[in-house]
Design an enzyme around this catalytic site. Structure first.
Site, PDB file in Angstrom:
ATOM      1  N   LEU A  20      32.088  37.078  42.289  1.00  0.00           N
ATOM      2  CA  LEU A  20      31.529  37.952  41.197  1.00  0.00           C
ATOM      3  C   LEU A  20      32.613  37.725  40.015  1.00  0.00           C
ATOM      4  O   LEU A  20      32.352  38.504  38.940  1.00  0.00           O
ATOM      5  CB  LEU A  20      31.497  39.355  41.412  1.00  0.00           C
ATOM      6  CG  LEU A  20      30.712  39.745  42.896  1.00  0.00           C
ATOM      7  CD1 LEU A  20      30.598  41.165  43.235  1.00  0.00           C
ATOM      8  CD2 LEU A  20      29.132  38.963  42.885  1.00  0.00           C
ATOM      9  N   CYS A  21      33.324  36.961  40.040  1.00  0.00           N
ATOM     10  CA  CYS A  21      34.306  36.487  38.734  1.00  0.00           C
ATOM     11  C   CYS A  21      33.439  35.558  37.886  1.00  0.00           C
ATOM     12  O   CYS A  21      33.103  34.574  38.487  1.00  0.00           O
ATOM     13  CB  CYS A  21      35.754  35.876  39.260  1.00  0.00           C
ATOM     14  SG  CYS A  21      37.053  35.851  38.083  1.00  0.00           S
ATOM     15  N   HIS A  22      33.585  36.026  36.618  1.00  0.00           N
ATOM     16  CA  HIS A  22      32.698  34.936  35.649  1.00  0.00           C
ATOM     17  C   HIS A  22      33.783  33.654  35.357  1.00  0.00           C
ATOM     18  O   HIS A  22      34.955  33.892  35.450  1.00  0.00           O
ATOM     19  CB  HIS A  22      32.787  35.595  34.104  1.00  0.00           C
ATOM     20  CG  HIS A  22      31.649  36.751  34.306  1.00  0.00           C
ATOM     21  ND1 HIS A  22      32.157  38.030  34.548  1.00  0.00           N
ATOM     22  CD2 HIS A  22      30.366  36.820  33.988  1.00  0.00           C
ATOM     23  CE1 HIS A  22      31.130  38.727  34.359  1.00  0.00           C
ATOM     24  NE2 HIS A  22      29.955  38.193  34.298  1.00  0.00           N
ATOM     25  N   MET A  41      42.194  38.362  36.197  1.00  0.00           N
ATOM     26  CA  MET A  41      41.745  37.603  37.429  1.00  0.00           C
ATOM     27  C   MET A  41      42.723  36.126  37.622  1.00  0.00           C
ATOM     28  O   MET A  41      43.091  35.612  38.543  1.00  0.00           O
ATOM     29  CB  MET A  41      40.390  37.491  38.135  1.00  0.00           C
ATOM     30  CG  MET A  41      39.902  38.963  38.457  1.00  0.00           C
ATOM     31  SD  MET A  41      41.160  39.974  39.406  1.00  0.00           S
ATOM     32  CE  MET A  41      40.988  38.975  40.883  1.00  0.00           C
ATOM     33  N   GLU A  42      42.433  35.656  36.508  1.00  0.00           N
ATOM     34  CA  GLU A  42      42.881  34.171  36.203  1.00  0.00           C
ATOM     35  C   GLU A  42      44.554  34.237  36.522  1.00  0.00           C
ATOM     36  O   GLU A  42      45.263  33.448  37.044  1.00  0.00           O
ATOM     37  CB  GLU A  42      42.577  33.624  35.008  1.00  0.00           C
ATOM     38  CG  GLU A  42      41.036  33.058  35.162  1.00  0.00           C
ATOM     39  CD  GLU A  42      40.105  34.226  34.999  1.00  0.00           C
ATOM     40  OE1 GLU A  42      39.101  33.908  35.235  1.00  0.00           O
ATOM     41  OE2 GLU A  42      40.356  35.285  34.765  1.00  0.00           O
ATOM     42  N   ASP A  78      55.049  27.088  50.748  1.00  0.00           N
ATOM     43  CA  ASP A  78      54.589  25.924  51.322  1.00  0.00           C
ATOM     44  C   ASP A  78      55.836  24.737  51.231  1.00  0.00           C
ATOM     45  O   ASP A  78      56.308  24.300  51.909  1.00  0.00           O
ATOM     46  CB  ASP A  78      53.284  25.196  50.854  1.00  0.00           C
ATOM     47  CG  ASP A  78      53.071  23.850  51.620  1.00  0.00           C
ATOM     48  OD1 ASP A  78      53.086  24.160  52.632  1.00  0.00           O
ATOM     49  OD2 ASP A  78      52.769  23.061  50.956  1.00  0.00           O
TER      50      ASP A  78
END
Length: 161
Positions: free
Chosen positions: A76-78, A114-115, A129
């Site tokens: 749902l993230c644009h 969000m980015e 890692d």
């Protein structure tokens, strides 16, 4: 603070928010996270010379790449036309840890929080890692939004920074 969840419709189903009526504005978000590690692992990371290469440079690049793929990873993230993403990794001033900071920018109809958060998450995971061969006990934490500007909801700055 509104109790309404914009990604949940009146029928309780998930939906992508319609932002077509929102104004295009300059938007920016800054997020941070921390990777705690042993003193030896920190020294190795800061030397920027491991068998896998420079862990800081690789993690910063991974963060940038992740920011560009956020809408592929988060439902749902644009998808956004990012105008800038910067990821920086530095030594924590008080703890045996590295601090990952990401700044994302766009001019658009929805924010870039969000980015920035995705960039930090991917950079932290990449540090893990790159260094796990010498320290499997590393702890990733404190991933949070620390600042955002632009948009209908206004500006935000975490109180204790």
């Amino acid at each position: 603070m509104s109790g309404d969840l914009t990604h949940i419709g009146p029928d309780g189903r998930a939906r992508m928010v319609d932002v077509s009526d929102k104004a295009v504005t300059a938007r920016e978000a800054v997020a941070q996270g921390v990777v705690h590690m042993s003193a030896g692992t920190l020294k190795l990371a800061l030397s920027r010379d491991t068998k896998k290469g420079d862990p800081l440079a690789v993690a910063e690049l991974a963060g940038i790449m992740a920011a560009k793929k956020t809408s592929d990873l988060i439902p749902l993230c644009h998808p956004l036309p990012l105008t800038g993403v910067k990821v920086e990794i530095s030594q924590h001033t008080k703890e045996t840890a590295l601090v990952v900071t990401a700044r994302a920018k766009t001019s658009g109809q929805t924010g870039v929080e969000m980015e920035a958060l995705t960039a930090v998450s991917a950079a932290c995971l990449t540090l893990y890692d790159m260094l796990k061969a010498v320290d499997k006990a590393m702890v990733i934490g404190g991933i949070e939004l620390v600042e955002k500007t632009g948009g209908k909801s206004g500006d935000y700055r975490k109180a204790d920074i």
